[in-house]
Design a protein around this motif. Structure first.
Motif, mmCIF file in Angstrom:
data_model
loop_
_atom_site.group_PDB
_atom_site.id
_atom_site.type_symbol
_atom_site.label_atom_id
_atom_site.label_comp_id
_atom_site.label_asym_id
_atom_site.label_seq_id
_atom_site.Cartn_x
_atom_site.Cartn_y
_atom_site.Cartn_z
ATOM 1 N N GLY A 107 0.815 -1.210 0.000
ATOM 2 C CA GLY A 107 0.000 0.000 0.000
ATOM 3 C C GLY A 107 0.845 1.254 0.000
ATOM 4 N N LYS A 108 1.935 1.244 0.755
ATOM 5 C CA LYS A 108 2.824 2.413 0.805
ATOM 6 C C LYS A 108 3.436 2.711 -0.552
ATOM 7 N N LYS A 109 3.867 1.651 -1.265
ATOM 8 C CA LYS A 109 4.460 1.846 -2.585
ATOM 9 C C LYS A 109 3.426 2.365 -3.576
ATOM 10 N N ILE A 110 2.224 1.857 -3.521
ATOM 11 C CA ILE A 110 1.169 2.334 -4.410
ATOM 12 C C ILE A 110 0.896 3.815 -4.160
ATOM 13 N N GLU A 111 0.862 4.220 -2.895
ATOM 14 C CA GLU A 111 0.656 5.633 -2.569
ATOM 15 C C GLU A 111 1.777 6.498 -3.160
ATOM 16 N N GLN A 112 3.013 6.006 -3.097
ATOM 17 C CA GLN A 112 4.143 6.742 -3.669
ATOM 18 C C GLN A 112 4.007 6.875 -5.185
ATOM 19 N N LEU A 113 3.549 5.823 -5.828
ATOM 20 C CA LEU A 113 3.378 5.854 -7.283
ATOM 21 C C LEU A 113 2.251 6.812 -7.673
ATOM 22 N N PHE A 114 1.170 6.825 -6.903
ATOM 23 C CA PHE A 114 0.090 7.772 -7.172
ATOM 24 C C PHE A 114 0.590 9.204 -7.047
ATOM 25 N N ALA A 115 1.435 9.453 -6.065
ATOM 26 C CA ALA A 115 1.976 10.796 -5.888
ATOM 27 C C ALA A 115 2.811 11.205 -7.099
ATOM 28 N N LYS A 116 3.518 10.241 -7.691
ATOM 29 C CA LYS A 116 4.365 10.542 -8.848
ATOM 30 C C LYS A 116 3.549 10.926 -10.073
ATOM 31 N N ILE A 117 2.330 10.408 -10.169
ATOM 32 C CA ILE A 117 1.480 10.796 -11.298
ATOM 33 C C ILE A 117 0.451 11.855 -10.888
ATOM 34 N N ASP A 118 0.602 12.364 -9.674
ATOM 35 C CA ASP A 118 -0.227 13.462 -9.169
ATOM 36 C C ASP A 118 -1.709 13.089 -9.150
ATOM 37 N N ARG A 119 -2.013 11.946 -8.567
ATOM 38 C CA ARG A 119 -3.390 11.492 -8.453
ATOM 39 C C ARG A 119 -3.709 11.127 -7.013
ATOM 40 N N ASP A 120 -4.988 11.206 -6.645
ATOM 41 C CA ASP A 120 -5.462 11.010 -5.285
ATOM 42 C C ASP A 120 -6.163 9.659 -5.175
ATOM 43 N N MET A 121 -5.661 8.779 -4.326
ATOM 44 C CA MET A 121 -6.257 7.452 -4.182
ATOM 45 C C MET A 121 -7.661 7.507 -3.600
ATOM 46 N N LYS A 122 -8.001 8.588 -2.917
ATOM 47 C CA LYS A 122 -9.348 8.727 -2.353
ATOM 48 C C LYS A 122 -10.412 8.839 -3.444
ATOM 49 N N LYS A 123 -9.986 9.136 -4.667
ATOM 50 C CA LYS A 123 -10.940 9.309 -5.764
ATOM 51 C C LYS A 123 -11.131 8.042 -6.605
ATOM 52 N N LEU A 124 -10.537 6.931 -6.170
ATOM 53 C CA LEU A 124 -10.693 5.679 -6.908
ATOM 54 C C LEU A 124 -12.151 5.214 -6.884
ATOM 55 N N SER A 125 -12.645 4.837 -8.057
ATOM 56 C CA SER A 125 -14.006 4.298 -8.174
ATOM 57 C C SER A 125 -14.031 2.798 -7.952
ATOM 58 N N GLY A 126 -12.910 2.133 -8.186
ATOM 59 C CA GLY A 126 -12.881 0.687 -8.025
ATOM 60 C C GLY A 126 -11.522 0.110 -8.336
ATOM 61 N N ILE A 127 -11.311 -1.116 -7.838
ATOM 62 C CA ILE A 127 -10.119 -1.896 -8.150
ATOM 63 C C ILE A 127 -10.574 -3.133 -8.912
ATOM 64 N N LEU A 128 -10.004 -3.340 -10.086
ATOM 65 C CA LEU A 128 -10.316 -4.496 -10.918
ATOM 66 C C LEU A 128 -9.186 -5.512 -10.777
ATOM 67 N N VAL A 129 -9.523 -6.733 -10.405
ATOM 68 C CA VAL A 129 -8.513 -7.769 -10.191
ATOM 69 C C VAL A 129 -8.471 -8.708 -11.395
ATOM 70 N N THR A 130 -7.271 -9.010 -11.852
ATOM 71 C CA THR A 130 -7.119 -9.922 -12.995
ATOM 72 C C THR A 130 -6.998 -11.371 -12.553
ATOM 73 N N HIS A 131 -6.226 -11.611 -11.478
ATOM 74 C CA HIS A 131 -6.076 -12.955 -10.921
ATOM 75 C C HIS A 131 -5.378 -12.856 -9.571
ATOM 76 N N GLU A 132 -5.271 -13.990 -8.896
ATOM 77 C CA GLU A 132 -4.912 -13.989 -7.483
ATOM 78 C C GLU A 132 -3.416 -14.118 -7.187
ATOM 79 N N HIS A 133 -2.543 -14.121 -8.171
ATOM 80 C CA HIS A 133 -1.118 -14.235 -7.888
ATOM 81 C C HIS A 133 -0.639 -13.033 -7.074
ATOM 82 N N SER A 134 0.343 -13.262 -6.208
ATOM 83 C CA SER A 134 0.744 -12.240 -5.235
ATOM 84 C C SER A 134 1.253 -10.960 -5.879
#
Length: 262
Positions: A32-59
């Motif tokens: 989660g911390k790394k994802i937050e850092q990546l969002f900051a790099k593209i100047d986007r706010d994770m609070k505005k996510l409408s959804g997470i789409l999962v492709t498969h269960e691999h780690s």
């Protein structure tokens, strides 16, 4: 519609897609911390996510899924078999954040239509997604052992592709991996090689401006220049001239791509 490949490869996968109304994360394969850092790099706010789409269960696709979904209260979409396969690995997800996205179906979110389609990978029920808006099409497909005619039908004619080009066959065969892993990667439920990606691309690219982001490149069994050269040469041999209307890019496992329009 715009997108950014936040991360791609065996160390973690996440792709961000948005329009003016909605924002989606496809897979959360990093902390989660790394994802937050990546969002900051593209100047986007994770609070505005409408959804997470999962492709498969691999780690490398769900590592941070539970943490991100709970912290930001984001709905998760996955098919039934994938939900069952990952339930013991992502912690407790409230029922009001659990949604089904069945295989080979379309769900609409305002002006975006998201289409799911089956791929061939060694997971419970793996699938990837095509995003449609205003006659523009973005295709994501990064974990499949081969590209079937049915898959080609779903992805043909996209304006932007995030497409797997995992390994060079010769490098993999001569590399340090144990034979059991090599066999898995080369199998029909493994990963697409540069050579197979090139052939598949030559059969689905239309003669219009097209972006191709080569992704899920192996650190051990591939090189960016080699992947690009292999795909470019095949497209050229088929009369599809990269540089005139096909714009080849590669993704970096460590840095997000810039946010680009489809």
């Amino acid at each position: 519609m715009r997108f950014s490949v936040l991360a791609s490869g065996s160390s973690g996968n996440a792709i961000y897609v948005e329009n003016d109304e909605h924002a989606f994360l496809v897979d959360v394969g990093l902390s989660g911390k790394k994802i937050e850092q990546l969002f900051a790099k593209i100047d986007r706010d994770m609070k505005k996510l409408s959804g997470i789409l999962v492709t498969h269960e691999h780690s490398d696709h769900i590592k941070g899924l539970g943490v991100v979904a709970r912290k930001y209260k984001v709905p998760i979409y996955a098919n039934e078999k994938t939900w069952k396969a990952m339930d013991g690995h992502i912690g407790n997800i409230p029922e009001d954040q659990r949604f089904l996205f069945n295989m080979e179906t379309v769900q609409s979110f305002g002006s975006i239509d998201i289409q799911s389609f089956a791929v061939s990978h060694d997971a419970a029920d793996p699938m990837f997604y095509a995003f449609h808006e205003n006659n523009r099409k973005l295709v994501l497909i990064t974990d499949t052992g081969y590209v079937s005619d049915r898959m080609k039908g779903h992805i043909r004619g996209a304006d932007s592709f995030v497409f797997e080009s995992n390994h060079d066959i010769g490098m993999l065969q001569m590399g340090r991996y144990p034979w059991s892993i090599k066999r898995r990667i080369l199998s029909d439920v493994g990963h697409v090689s540069n050579e197979d990606a090139a052939v598949a691309m030559s059969e689905v690219v239309f003669e219009k401006p097209t972006q191709i982001y080569l992704s899920h490149l192996s650190k051990d069994n591939n090189m960016k220049d080699l992947a690009r050269m292999t795909v470019e040469q095949t497209l050229q041999s088929c009369g599809i001239i990269a540089g005139e209307f096909v714009h080849l890019h590669d993704t970096d496992a460590e840095e997000p791509t810039m946010l680009v329009p489809v």
